[in-house]
Enzyme design. Structure first.
Site: not given
Length: 99
Positions: A27, A45
């Site tokens: 991320r 996620n």
């Protein structure tokens, strides 16, 4: 007005990235690259172990990010990326990670 200010040429893509892509800084890595390319969107996620990335911007920048997503950060092992074209969100103004 520059090319980048004209959202009429923008494209938006949703990517589902699978492999070893969680707990490897994916991320953070995606945010860094998307911001460098001037893209907007999100990275998140998913419960099934994949990472979902939504990217929007000029076609050449989106295509460059798509190439980066196929590789991922150094600790990741990207096994598959599935891309879906979506409708441009004219209200979106930044790129961020969803937690």
């Amino acid at each position: 007005m520059s090319f980048y200010d004209d959202k009429s040429s923008y494209i938006r893509v949703r990517a589902l990235v699978s492999g070893r892509v969680q707990h490897v800084g994916f991320r953070y890595w995606a945010c860094e690259h998307a911001e460098r390319l001037g893209l907007t969107g999100t990275v998140e996620n998913l419960d099934d172990g994949r990472v979902e990335v939504v990217i929007q911007g000029p076609p050449e920048c989106v295509n460059e990010m798509k190439s980066k997503l196929r590789q991922g950060p150094s600790m990741a092992i990207v096994k598959q990326v599935i891309f879906y074209r979506e409708r441009v969100d004219n209200e979106e103004t930044n790129f961020g990670a969803m937690y």
